[in-house]
Design a protein around this motif. Sequence first.
Motif, mmCIF file in Angstrom:
data_model
loop_
_atom_site.group_PDB
_atom_site.id
_atom_site.type_symbol
_atom_site.label_atom_id
_atom_site.label_comp_id
_atom_site.label_asym_id
_atom_site.label_seq_id
_atom_site.Cartn_x
_atom_site.Cartn_y
_atom_site.Cartn_z
ATOM 1 N N GLU B 246 0.866 -1.176 0.000
ATOM 2 C CA GLU B 246 0.000 0.000 0.000
ATOM 3 C C GLU B 246 0.904 1.227 0.000
ATOM 4 O OE1 GLU B 246 -2.753 1.470 3.373
ATOM 5 O OE2 GLU B 246 -3.972 0.113 2.162
ATOM 6 N N ALA B 253 -4.034 6.376 -0.622
ATOM 7 C CA ALA B 253 -3.174 5.202 -0.819
ATOM 8 C C ALA B 253 -3.578 4.431 -2.078
ATOM 9 C CB ALA B 253 -3.264 4.298 0.397
ATOM 10 N N VAL B 254 -2.584 3.836 -2.737
ATOM 11 C CA VAL B 254 -2.853 2.961 -3.876
ATOM 12 C C VAL B 254 -2.124 1.639 -3.613
ATOM 13 C CG1 VAL B 254 -3.099 4.812 -5.572
ATOM 14 C CG2 VAL B 254 -0.867 3.795 -5.195
ATOM 15 N N ALA B 255 -2.635 0.554 -4.228
ATOM 16 C CA ALA B 255 -1.944 -0.735 -4.127
ATOM 17 C C ALA B 255 -0.935 -0.807 -5.260
ATOM 18 C CB ALA B 255 -2.957 -1.867 -4.242
ATOM 19 N N LEU B 256 0.306 -1.019 -4.905
ATOM 20 C CA LEU B 256 1.373 -1.069 -5.905
ATOM 21 C C LEU B 256 1.947 -2.482 -5.967
ATOM 22 C CD1 LEU B 256 3.431 0.390 -7.829
ATOM 23 C CD2 LEU B 256 4.849 0.723 -5.799
ATOM 24 N N LEU B 270 4.733 5.541 -11.130
ATOM 25 C CA LEU B 270 3.275 5.538 -11.143
ATOM 26 C C LEU B 270 2.848 6.721 -12.013
ATOM 27 C CD1 LEU B 270 4.215 4.289 -8.275
ATOM 28 C CD2 LEU B 270 1.817 4.481 -7.708
ATOM 29 N N PHE B 286 7.275 8.587 -8.381
ATOM 30 C CA PHE B 286 8.299 7.546 -8.423
ATOM 31 C C PHE B 286 8.490 6.974 -7.024
ATOM 32 C CE2 PHE B 286 9.182 10.261 -12.021
ATOM 33 C CZ PHE B 286 9.487 9.358 -13.036
#
Lengths: 117, 326
Positions: B246, B253-256, B270, B286
């Motif tokens: 996360e 937040a984003v799931a990476l 991203l 980045f």
Amino acid sequence: MNIDTAEALRLDEHSQVSFSQLLVLSGLSDPDLRELVDHGALTPINPSASSWMFTSYCVVVARKAYRLSRDFELDAHAVSILLGFVEKIEALESELHALRAGALAHGTATAKDPVSR
Amino acid sequence: MKYKDYYKILGVARDASADDIKKSYRKLARKYHPDVSKEKNAEENFKEVSEAYETLRDAEKRAAYDQLGSHAAGQEFRPPPDWSQHFGSGSPFDQMGQNAFDDIDLADLLAGLTGGRARGRAGGRAGGREGPIPGPDYEAMVRITLEQAFHGTEIELDLSVPEYDDRGIAHRVPHRIKVRIPKGVTDGQKLRVPGKGGKGTQGGRAGDLYLDIQVQSHPLFRTSGQDLYVDLPLAPWEAVLGTSVELPTPAGAVALKVPAGTRAGQQLRLAGRGLSRPGEKSGDLFAIVAIVVPTVVNERERELFRQLSESSNFDPRAHFKLGAAA
């Protein structure tokens, strides 16, 4: 007290100002502004057009030119040279800043699209 | 009115020659001019230096200043009783009462001797001009958070600005301005707020307000133009096996997905997650990978690492041998 909210406008490559607007906004005289263009310190969007237009970022440069000319008592030629150096320094600083921002990086960029949450 | 010691600011004696004053000004201008200086508080220092030079370079103003006497810098004072009759003759200060000097800035007082308005366009000199006189431009530095830069924001600025009475005498007054900052502004960017500078006189247009944006440093993100950088610490096994983490972004937040075999220092981009402006290509975010090892391990972990060490053929220093053989 009720205060109106004013809009702040970006001075960048995406909006334009005319030659006469640039004169008013910078405080430069007509001959000085033309000389700065001749020396390449400021470049019209289309130099061969009958009436010059500039990106609004030129307002930042022209105001700087006005300040340098006034505060150091320099002519347009000297201001053009100084602006060239200032521009180079700013470009190097920007590059240094970018390197510092990614200071830990020494691999190549690879990407997978993230999933928003 | 607060006293300013212009001689001390320029670092010259009270009997300094015009040449010495000019020489000292040029030296200090080179040191503090905000367009060429990287000194701390350069702008503030240059304003003082410029104000001092503006007075001391002009024989008439310098004589008027000298007659104000010598006081400690910052000390409240009033001009001597006969000062305005002597030096203000024909100026807006002629026959002015003693109390009337209280809310006047020293620079405005001295500038007023040569024709009312202290400063014209872009802070320039406009004293004694006929016809429309545009209002002065104001400049202000605005510090905003990264979140404010990302989303856009509204700020309130409290400025102390000169306001001119009927006689053309400047009085410092507080002035509050509310400004909408568009989303996607970057550190060092300049913005213009049309018509929010000083009022024009004799039919002149109002000046503009120029804002110099400073984006405060953020505990997680670093900025470079519209791009953002964030450190992404990974455990060794996460880097080897790949994982999903996360990742915080200013928008939430984003799931990476971290691919297997990710190396330290690698940048995961991203796209479009940096600062964005309407109608323009957005910056990127980045995530910079750092491999972090546990400094305290329990017996079980130690045993697993030992087993891994014994069964792995991985040699992180293989290139040393290649280099030695060459």
